[in-house]
Design an enzyme around this catalytic site. Structure first.
Site, PDB file in Angstrom:
ATOM      1  N   GLU A 409      33.938 -82.342  -7.486  1.00  0.00           N
ATOM      2  CA  GLU A 409      32.755 -83.296  -6.659  1.00  0.00           C
ATOM      3  C   GLU A 409      32.741 -84.394  -7.574  1.00  0.00           C
ATOM      4  O   GLU A 409      31.689 -84.927  -8.044  1.00  0.00           O
ATOM      5  CB  GLU A 409      31.564 -82.460  -6.752  1.00  0.00           C
ATOM      6  CG  GLU A 409      31.637 -81.649  -5.576  1.00  0.00           C
ATOM      7  CD  GLU A 409      31.680 -82.227  -3.845  1.00  0.00           C
ATOM      8  OE1 GLU A 409      31.442 -83.415  -3.936  1.00  0.00           O
ATOM      9  OE2 GLU A 409      31.538 -81.701  -3.057  1.00  0.00           O
ATOM     10  N   GLU A 489      36.346 -73.845  -1.710  1.00  0.00           N
ATOM     11  CA  GLU A 489      34.820 -73.322  -1.443  1.00  0.00           C
ATOM     12  C   GLU A 489      34.772 -72.902   0.106  1.00  0.00           C
ATOM     13  O   GLU A 489      35.047 -73.814   0.881  1.00  0.00           O
ATOM     14  CB  GLU A 489      33.891 -74.248  -1.907  1.00  0.00           C
ATOM     15  CG  GLU A 489      33.906 -74.634  -3.531  1.00  0.00           C
ATOM     16  CD  GLU A 489      32.761 -75.437  -3.850  1.00  0.00           C
ATOM     17  OE1 GLU A 489      31.534 -75.473  -3.275  1.00  0.00           O
ATOM     18  OE2 GLU A 489      32.804 -76.013  -5.035  1.00  0.00           O
TER      19      GLU A 489
HETATM   20  C1  IPT Z   1      29.595 -77.648  -3.523  1.00  0.00           C
HETATM   21  C2  IPT Z   1      29.769 -77.655  -4.813  1.00  0.00           C
HETATM   22  O1  IPT Z   1      31.043 -77.956  -5.382  1.00  0.00           O
HETATM   23  C3  IPT Z   1      29.267 -76.354  -5.628  1.00  0.00           C
HETATM   24  O2  IPT Z   1      29.205 -76.704  -6.918  1.00  0.00           O
HETATM   25  C4  IPT Z   1      27.935 -76.033  -4.914  1.00  0.00           C
HETATM   26  O3  IPT Z   1      26.820 -77.040  -5.314  1.00  0.00           O
HETATM   27  C5  IPT Z   1      28.166 -75.848  -3.569  1.00  0.00           C
HETATM   28  O4  IPT Z   1      28.467 -77.140  -2.987  1.00  0.00           O
HETATM   29  C6  IPT Z   1      26.767 -75.569  -2.968  1.00  0.00           C
HETATM   30  O5  IPT Z   1      26.246 -74.553  -3.330  1.00  0.00           O
HETATM   31  S1  IPT Z   1      29.564 -79.414  -3.102  1.00  0.00           S
HETATM   32  C7  IPT Z   1      28.722 -79.613  -1.548  1.00  0.00           C
HETATM   33  C8  IPT Z   1      28.547 -80.956  -1.167  1.00  0.00           C
HETATM   34  C9  IPT Z   1      29.651 -79.172  -0.331  1.00  0.00           C
END
Ligand code: IPT
Length: 983
Positions: A409, A489
């Site tokens: 990010e 993710e």
């Molecule tokens: C994504 C982040 O990479 C992770 O660190 C965490 O914040 C997650 O979201 C949410 O819990 S970034 C998000 C803008 C998709």
């Protein structure tokens, strides 16, 4: 002040005085741990206690002492802060506010007797956010990069006795601009500090290249000084720099982490080698390891402990790995920084694929429209490169590390090109991953976060839309489409959830392009706290008085903060199981989904249960079958025999694959996979009684309110509610569309903020009106009603029809929507009810539930793979899942029947027709919703039993796509029925 040189903590430079980055290794050279209790004083500004800190004359006897390693905010000084994506200081790079809590540390130490006279190196494994270090009054230098080691040469400076080490640590530094990960801000010397004796003429840094092809291994160890490599098991004895080919080796993989232990000997020192032969490459748009495609079944792991923050001990690291392996997780993304080096040694040993991620995140620049984002600014180039260099040099010799991630990010910028060049030059053996640059020019993998199922499917087909700003069919577009895809993710595990894990897995396993996925995230970052009564609970951002505040968003893991697995982890384990067991055409089909292992390490056992009671069981001899292929075998005869007999109840065959032998992470018999199949023909459901709407005498509510009887059942004549069955006092049913919103019901963005819409139209505050209690002369009692919220027309018209059937009281529930559900008052809201249910209040003496259906863990429409069909028993208290923030939990889909029992009370049996969802708890959904912590939930004196048509799914919309339509409850007519019987 503008033109004077910047103080170190604000200077974007990554450090000074440090030794070059090098490999992390264990050797027999003397090493002195400097962990322990140090003197400590916290000051309010970057100057700390002032210039006297390093001096031998400073009297620190009045200072506090503090544990090293630790975060001072978890040791009684100042407070932890959680902001999610926001910087806790103005975006004014590289400057920091004057208010900058600064910890001054001092340690006096002696060298152990016999400490060699030669070179000595002082090493810090991690200091957040930066450190200035002095030894015996001399400035050694500075360093930033919280999750990376730094070293100083202290030869000639360190003495046998009475060394005075001093460290000044600013909470905020220019480095903090590069460390805006979604986690607690936790300053301090939080990883080990050690003094290393470095033998004269010895090796400082070395690189192990151990590759594998077609059964053969190639080993090349290069070093900065001549040395000798030995791997006795392979008969290898070679000089550094000498390439050795070994005609037969076993390759390393996460599934079979075959390590060859060896040594690298140089002047005065023997270094331990843990060599894993493996080759990672991208061929034809697929990620291959050792020539075979791999699928990462991964999790994103932050280092977290509720008491120690990111200062983890080895036992906790092992616990994480054991829990991962036991839940079929085979991969870790070290979100979002390199972990403690011991963790990687353990990954080599236990077997986990690692995406090692650099300590770079500049997320908060989103609030500046990405203006001035460090990766795009030359001022930060060296600082960013320094981080990549220190990660790669430290971790380059771990077989478990198969992908380098450039960071998380952080938008796009030329620094990523520089980092790419550096890594490609230093380590051409591993692919690179970076998700946020839409060109993907610095990534060997296409990657996204939180796509919907449909979008993921398109990616699988290499048919995705190009990212914003990328022209269709441009070179970037074409190149990206050719890359393997890594889902870095997905399945945001905040609160109750995530849903759809099995749906995602089905897609991930269907397309060759996918090399795996990483659930967000491993563990809830709750920090231990005590309430006024001294009870332990877990704090989130909202429990700290600080702005900006990320509130509960740090509670999004598969483990609760104390590492208790959540139901989400059980679901993940089932969704990603490496063996699929099914029954097709009268045969057991076993699909081996491992990438390398055959089934030889597994045993198979089966059992047949009728109505949840075991009637036969045995062992299944499954022919061995190689990775990524299937084998079929006949159903065990005894199972077929047992399934005859044609009695009442369902007959289910369950086959489990278990570890045949103990492993380093689980005992023999540990269940890896499970398949269930129904053997008997499901009986057609009994016909739903047809209710003739004709004229019937109304006896309530106008009828006066006297009690009505139907066999043993007694009704309130005015409300139509059931108030007694035999000697059982109860109250209900009340038509119920509400559930205590989950975190995923409170998602981001207009399509995901379902609970807000529900509350806007009043689904949380239905009022009920009994319109008629009728007693037609067909032996039924019919209770008609209308339920809906104040101020609106929307609602449901309900009809509860009771009749005596088979010794029980049969209830048919019909619910028809009425009014305006496409609400206009708040701008055309299309809401769906989260629940279609009926709630009963029962005596509080009920304590146990036995049921036949899915269990024993909770289950929802989109999260039920882990819950097996069978007979389960739990106390009502144990049916509650203690989410850190209370919310809907403990539902059980596909329940055939349940029985409640309790001392001195008749057993209440409920039969679905054929299926029900149920929840049973000692508090109402309203109390569940109002509670801020598990302790707030207190026994209401009653048991609240929901016997529902169903609930909507759980999803993962707290950060992710909207809940798929098929898991919602449409606004339509619903009917369901059940029978209540007392024993
Ligand atoms: C994504 C982040 O990479 C992770 O660190 C965490 O914040 C997650 O979201 C949410 O819990 S970034 C998000 C803008 C998709």
């Amino acid at each position: 002040m503008a033109d004077s040189p910047l103080p170190f903590h604000e200077d974007p430079a990554p450090g000074s005085g440090r030794r070059p980055a090098r490999a992390e290794f264990v050797s027999d050279a003397p090493r002195l741990s400097l962990n322990g209790r140090w003197r400590f004083r916290l000051s309010g500004t970057a100057d700390g206690t002032g210039p006297s800190l390093p001096g031998p004359d400073l009297d620190d006897s009045g200072w506090d002492t503090i544990r090293v390693p630790a975060h001072w905010v978890l040791e009684g000084h100042d407070r932890p802060i959680y902001t999610n994506t926001a910087y806790p200081f103005p975006i004014d790079p590289p400057y920091l506010p004057d208010e900058n809590p600064t910890g001054d540390y001092r340690l006096r130490f002696d060298l152990p007797p016999g400490w060699p006279a030669g070179r000595s190196v002082l090493r810090f494994q991690g200091v957040d956010s930066c450190g200035t270090v002095w030894l015996n009054g001399e400035l050694l230098g500075h360093s930033k990069g919280s999750r990376l080691p730094f070293e100083f040469d202290v030869t000639g400076l360190v003495r046998p006795r009475d060394n005075q080490l001093a460290v000044r640590v600013q909470r905020w530094s220019s480095g903090s601009y590069l460390e805006d990960q979604d986690m607690w801000w936790l300053p301090g010397i939080f990883r080990d500090v050690e003094l290393l004796s470095r033998p004269e003429g010895g090796i400082d840094d070395f690189t192990v290249r151990a590759s594998y092809r077609d059964g053969a291994g190639t080993l090349l160890v290069t070093a900065d000084a001549p040395g000798h490599v030995e791997v006795p098991e392979l008969g290898v004895a070679a000089a550094t720099g000498e390439r050795v080919t070994i005609p037969r080796v076993e390759p390393w993989s996460a599934e079979n982490p075959r390590l060859y232990r060896g040594t690298l000997t140089a002047a005065g020192e023997t270094i331990e080698l843990a060599i894993g032969f493996r080759t990672v490459e991208i061929v034809g748009g697929r990620l291959l390891v050792n020539g075979a495609p791999v699928l990462f079944r991964g999790v994103n792991r932050h280092e977290h402990d509720p008491d120690r923050g990111r200062s983890l001990d080895r036992a906790t690291m092992i616990r994480d790995i054991e829990l991962m392996k036991r839940h079929n997780v085979n991969a870790v993304r070290t979100a979002h920084y390199p972990p403690h080096p011991e963790f990687l040694r353990l990954c080599d040993e236990y077997g986990l694929w690692v995406v090692d991620e650099c300590d770079i995140e500049t997320h908060g620049f989103i609030y500046a429209g990405w203006d001035g984002n460090p990766p795009a600014e030359p001022m930060w180039r060296e600082a960013l490169l320094d981080r990549a260099r220190r990660m790669v040099e430290r971790d380059k010799n771990h077989p478990s590390v198969v992908v380098w991630s450039l960071g998380n990010e952080s938008g796009a910028g030329s620094a990523f090109g520089d980092i790419e060049d550096y890594i490609r030059h230093r380590d051409p053996t591993r692919p690179l991953h970076y998700e946020r640059d839409p060109s993907y020019r610095h990534s060997d993998l296409h990657s996204l976060m939180y796509p919907s199922l449909d979008d993921l499917e398109r990616i699988g087909r290499r048919a995705e839309e190009p990212p914003e700003g990328i022209e269709p069919d441009s070179p970037d577009d074409v190149r990206r489409r050719g890359l393997p895809f890594l889902l870095c993710e997905y399945a945001h595990a905040m609160g109750n959830g995530p849903g759809s894990l099995a749906d995602y897995q089905a897609i991930l396993e269907s397309y060759e392009r996918f090399c795996g996925a990483f659930v967000w995230e491993w563990i809830d970052h709750g920090l231990a706290g005590r309430d006024a009564l001294g009870r332990r609970y877990y704090r989130h951002g909202g429990d700290i008085d600080h702005q900006p505040n990320g509130e509960r968003f740090c509670l999004d893991g598969l483990l609760f903060p104390d590492r208790t697995p959540s139901p989400g982890l059980a679901e993940l384990r089932k969704a990603i199981e490496p063996v699929r067991i099914a029954v097709e055409g009268g045969e057991v089909v076993v699909l081996n989904k491992y990438d390398f292992l055959s089934l030889a390490h597994l045993g198979f056992r089966w059992c047949v249960e009728r109505d949840g009671v075991r009637i036969a069981s045995g062992v299944l001899t499954v022919p061995d079958c190689p990775a990524r292929s299937a084998t079929r075998l006949p159903l065990p005869q005894a199972a077929t025999d047992a399934s005859g007999g044609g009695s009442d109840g369902e007959t289910w065959l369950t086959v489990e694959a278990v570890l045949a032998e103990v492993t380093g992470w689980a005992p023999a018999g540990h269940v890896i996979a499970c398949g269930q199949t129904r053997l008997d023909q499901p009986a057609p459901p009994p016909p739903t009684p047809v209710i003739e709407p004709g004229a019937t005498p109304a006896i309530g509510p106008e009828g006066g309110g006297e009690e009505l009887r139907l066999g043993p059942a007694v009704f309130d004549g005015r409300t139509g509610r059931l108030i007694r069955i035999g000697e059982l006092e109860l109250d209900g049913p009340v038509f119920d569309v509400w559930r205590a919103p989950t975190e995923n019901d409170r998602g981001q963005g207009p399509r995901n903020a379902l609970a807000a819409d529900w509350e806007a139209v009043g689904l949380d505050r239905f009022l009920h009106r009994c319109t008629a209690v009728e007693r037609p002369d067909d032996g039924t009692i019919v209770v008609r009603g209308r339920s809906g919220p104040a101020t609106r027309t929307l609602g449901f018209r309900t009809t509860f029809t009771y009749r005596l059937r088979g010794g029980g009281l049969h209830l048919l529930i019909e619910a028809d929507p009425v009014g305006d559900w496409h609400d206009t008052a708040y701008g055309h809201l299309d809401v769906n009810p989260p629940r279609m249910g009926a709630r009963f209040a029962l005596p509080g003496g009920y304590s146990e539930v036995t049921w036949f259906g899915r269990g024993p863990g909770e289950s929802y429409a989109d999260s039920r793979a882990a819950a097996r069909v069978g007979r389960h028993a739990r106390s009502i208290d144990a049916l509650q899942t203690p989410y850190v923030v209370p919310q809907e939990n403990g539902n059980h889909v596909e329940t055939r029947w349940l029985e409640l029992s309790g001392a001195g009370l008749p057993t209440l049996r409920v039969d679905g027709e054929p299926l029900l969802d149920f929840t049973a708890r000692r508090w109402t959904s309203e109390a569940l919703q109002a509670a801020r912590r598990p302790h707030d939930l207190t026994d209401s004196g009653r048991v609240w039993l929901n016997l529902d048509h169903g609930q909507q799914g759980i999803g993962s919309a707290s950060c992710g796509p909207a809940l798929p339509e098929r898991y919602r409850l449409a606004v339509r007519r619903y009917t369901w029925s059940l029978t209540l019987t007392l024993h």
